[in-house]
Design an enzyme around this catalytic site. Structure first.
Site, PDB file in Angstrom:
ATOM      1  N   CYS A  79       0.755  -1.182   0.207  1.00  0.00           N
ATOM      2  CA  CYS A  79       0.116   0.263   0.274  1.00  0.00           C
ATOM      3  C   CYS A  79       0.427   1.448   0.126  1.00  0.00           C
ATOM      4  CB  CYS A  79      -0.725  -0.092   0.760  1.00  0.00           C
ATOM      5  SG  CYS A  79      -2.286   0.927   0.873  1.00  0.00           S
ATOM      6  N   HIS A 167      -3.906  -5.396   0.308  1.00  0.00           N
ATOM      7  CA  HIS A 167      -3.494  -5.246   1.676  1.00  0.00           C
ATOM      8  C   HIS A 167      -3.080  -6.842   1.838  1.00  0.00           C
ATOM      9  CE1 HIS A 167      -3.224  -1.736   3.427  1.00  0.00           C
ATOM     10  NE2 HIS A 167      -3.441  -1.654   3.142  1.00  0.00           N
ATOM     11  N   GLU A 169      -1.847  -8.930   3.741  1.00  0.00           N
ATOM     12  CA  GLU A 169      -1.855  -9.309   5.842  1.00  0.00           C
ATOM     13  C   GLU A 169      -3.387  -9.617   5.536  1.00  0.00           C
ATOM     14  OE1 GLU A 169      -1.457  -5.070   5.640  1.00  0.00           O
ATOM     15  OE2 GLU A 169      -1.049  -6.398   4.479  1.00  0.00           O
ATOM     16  N   SER A 221       1.311 -12.827  37.975  1.00  0.00           N
ATOM     17  CA  SER A 221      -0.122 -12.860  37.970  1.00  0.00           C
ATOM     18  C   SER A 221      -0.914 -13.652  37.869  1.00  0.00           C
ATOM     19  CB  SER A 221       0.006 -11.412  36.406  1.00  0.00           C
ATOM     20  OG  SER A 221       0.074 -12.183  35.449  1.00  0.00           O
ATOM     21  N   GLY A 222      -0.341 -14.323  37.909  1.00  0.00           N
ATOM     22  CA  GLY A 222      -1.503 -16.178  37.406  1.00  0.00           C
ATOM     23  C   GLY A 222      -1.830 -16.462  35.447  1.00  0.00           C
ATOM     24  N   VAL A 224      -1.097 -16.372  31.312  1.00  0.00           N
ATOM     25  CA  VAL A 224      -0.102 -17.232  30.702  1.00  0.00           C
ATOM     26  C   VAL A 224       1.032 -16.539  30.420  1.00  0.00           C
ATOM     27  CG1 VAL A 224      -0.093 -17.869  27.971  1.00  0.00           C
ATOM     28  CG2 VAL A 224      -2.644 -17.714  29.202  1.00  0.00           C
ATOM     29  N   SER A 227       3.318 -16.958  33.459  1.00  0.00           N
ATOM     30  CA  SER A 227       3.507 -18.425  33.478  1.00  0.00           C
ATOM     31  C   SER A 227       4.532 -18.695  32.998  1.00  0.00           C
ATOM     32  CB  SER A 227       1.841 -19.411  33.847  1.00  0.00           C
ATOM     33  OG  SER A 227       1.276 -18.231  34.630  1.00  0.00           O
TER      34      SER A 227
END
Length: 514
Positions: A79, A167, A169, A221-222, A224, A227
């Site tokens: 673009c 585009h 993508e 933080s718990g 993903v 962890s």
């Protein structure tokens, strides 16, 4: 040496999608501001120029020095990127007065050109531009056209340059992934060596070299991200990692207990810290969302520094910062979308060095790495939750009572989502990328309960589907599910008398309200 595609960002909303598509081709890529091409990086195998909100004729239009990479690497302009390359090399880009936006079809395609190998005639593409290329540089030739856009794509064989005015993508370009594969794999020569297994192997090795025998503190933080970050660090340095879970008082209902229990089976050394009094005091009266994030980020670091003094020789603060956090906090167009707890809120006087092993990963890549590390699915599938917690889901100032109201409402919403089993046997929770509840604490609405007038707060439910959090669609939740959730929240949560559902997508909205 790991191969790399450089994506130069000219401010497009879909730049991150380009990066995501390249990663799907098992190829590493790095998104950089338009003027920051890394001249001496031997791992670069190709360059992609993104779209932009500007016209090439605008005085403030972003420009780069094409001589830094044209003729040295394969280059693909998308673009604005295609228009800028053409404009800078003697082509013409004109304002036609008609914005070309939406679906179009390639009526002429040179399938002998490597960029369009495997393409079908009449292939659908997505246009989104106000200007159009009306003449290409003399050393270029047309390789694709639509009924309305003659120079939908062009190529310069001598300098290995390609430009497309659509585009590839986005989802609506049906063979867009094929085009990017042709460029990244066939033209640039990617060996497609970027994978969860290779990431774990190389990152563990790098962490061992970077950290040595130093002690590291990680904030859990718990979620993903933290962890997976903890499990990865634990694999690299073992007991030299001390994890700290800070309760800032704005977690979900019973979150502190659930998080501590979740890590028992991972063999992590975890310390729980209740710092809620400090956070509530520092947030008192603050309503601006950016200020909330910065205060919480600052307080987190202060708490970690205080804990670090209790741990012998602690030198590093590890964080689960991921790539979208960093991208959204970059000021490429002069505007930050939002500061992230792990990025924009860090004060300069932070006492510990920073370690961010996930900083190049998109969210779904983090999950794939978690599975490679054989982590429990209950942790890997957990929805994203903002570092500042419910502070950025309460519109207005923060009080303990408002947090209580939101915790109760959100707990009902999420619990119902876990318990609602869809026709294919999968829980509704597992079909959603992220769900949460927002308290509109600065608004009150009139209601009737037991023949009495009420004047209480509304809450807004949010649920989105996504693959990487860079774009998201609002989830079409079942009506019977929504009816049960609304009814239970209004009946059981004192302070709420109205439930709304947010049906906006990202972009133009963000997933979180603040």
């Amino acid at each position: 040496m790991q191969q790399k595609i450089i994506i130069l960002d000219f401010g497009s909303q879909t730049t991150q999608l380009i990066g995501r598509r390249v990663r799907e081709l098992d190829t590493f890529c790095e998104i950089l501001p338009y003027s920051k091409f890394p001249k001496d990086d031997p791992s670069v195998i190709g360059v992609i120029l993104s779209g932009s909100p500007y016209s090439v004729h605008d005085k403030e239009a972003f420009q780069c020095d094409l001589s830094e990479f044209v003729g040295k690497y394969p280059v693909l302009g998308i673009c604005y990127g295609a228009q800028f390359i053409s404009h800078a090399n003697g082509g013409k880009v004109e304002q036609t007065g008609t914005r070309e936006y939406g679906r179009a079809h390639l009526q002429q395609v040179d399938t002998t050109n490597p960029l369009f190998k495997g393409f079908d005639l009449d292939s659908q593409v997505w246009m989104s531009h106000g200007d159009t290329i009306t003449a290409i540089p003399s050393d270029c030739h047309v390789i694709a056209s639509t009924n309305d856009v003659k120079f939908a794509a062009y190529a310069n064989d001598k300098n290995t340059v390609w430009g497309v005015q659509f585009h590839p993508e986005v989802f609506h370009s049906t063979q867009g992934k094929q085009l990017l594969k042709n460029f990244v794999v066939d033209i640039c020569g990617s060996k497609q060596g970027w994978s969860p297994a290779s990431f774990v192997e190389s990152t563990v090795k790098e962490l061992k070299e970077q950290l040595g025998n130093d002690r590291v503190i990680l904030g859990l933080s718990g979620g993903v991200d933290s962890s997976v970050c903890a499990t990865l660090l634990n694999k690299a340095i073992g007991r030299n990692l001390t994890c700290i879970f800070v309760d800032h008082g704005m977690l979900r209902k019973n979150e502190f207990t659930k998080v501590m229990e979740a890590y028992q089976g991972l063999g992590l050394n975890v310390i729980g810290v209740d710092a809620s009094e400090k956070f509530f005091a520092d947030l008192k009266g603050v309503t601006d969302p950016e200020q909330k994030r910065k205060i919480i980020g600052r307080d987190f670091v202060e708490v970690f520094n205080a804990e670090a003094k209790k741990i012998t020789d602690a030198k590093w603060l590890a964080q689960g910062t991921i790539y979208p956090d960093r991208i959204e906090s970059l000021s490429i167009t002069g505007m930050v979308i939002k500061s992230h707890h792990n990025v924009g809120g860090l004060p300069k006087e932070m006492k510990l060095q920073l370690c961010e092993p996930l900083q190049w990963l998109f969210k779904d890549e983090v999950r794939r790495v978690g599975r490679q590390l054989e982590m429990p699915e209950r942790l890997i599938k957990r929805h994203p939750f903002p570092g500042p917690g419910l502070a950025v889901r309460i519109l207005g100032d923060i009080t303990r009572e408002k947090v209580r109201i939101l915790q109760e409402a959100d707990d009902i919403y999420i619990e119902h989502m876990h318990n609602y089993i869809c026709e294919d046997g999968e829980a509704l929770y597992d079909k959603i990328w992220q769900a949460g509840t927002v308290l509109l604490s600065s608004i009150r609405s009139v209601g009737v309960m037991g023949d009495e007038r009420t004047y209480e707060h509304p809450v807004a439910l949010r649920a989105v589907t996504s693959t990487d959090a860079m774009t998201a669609d609002w989830a079409h939740l079942p009506y019977d599910f929504m009816a049960k959730v609304s009814n239970e929240i209004i009946n059981k949560v004192k302070g709420v008398n109205r439930v709304c559902y947010d049906i906006s997508s990202k972009p133009p909205s963000t997933i979180e309200w603040e």
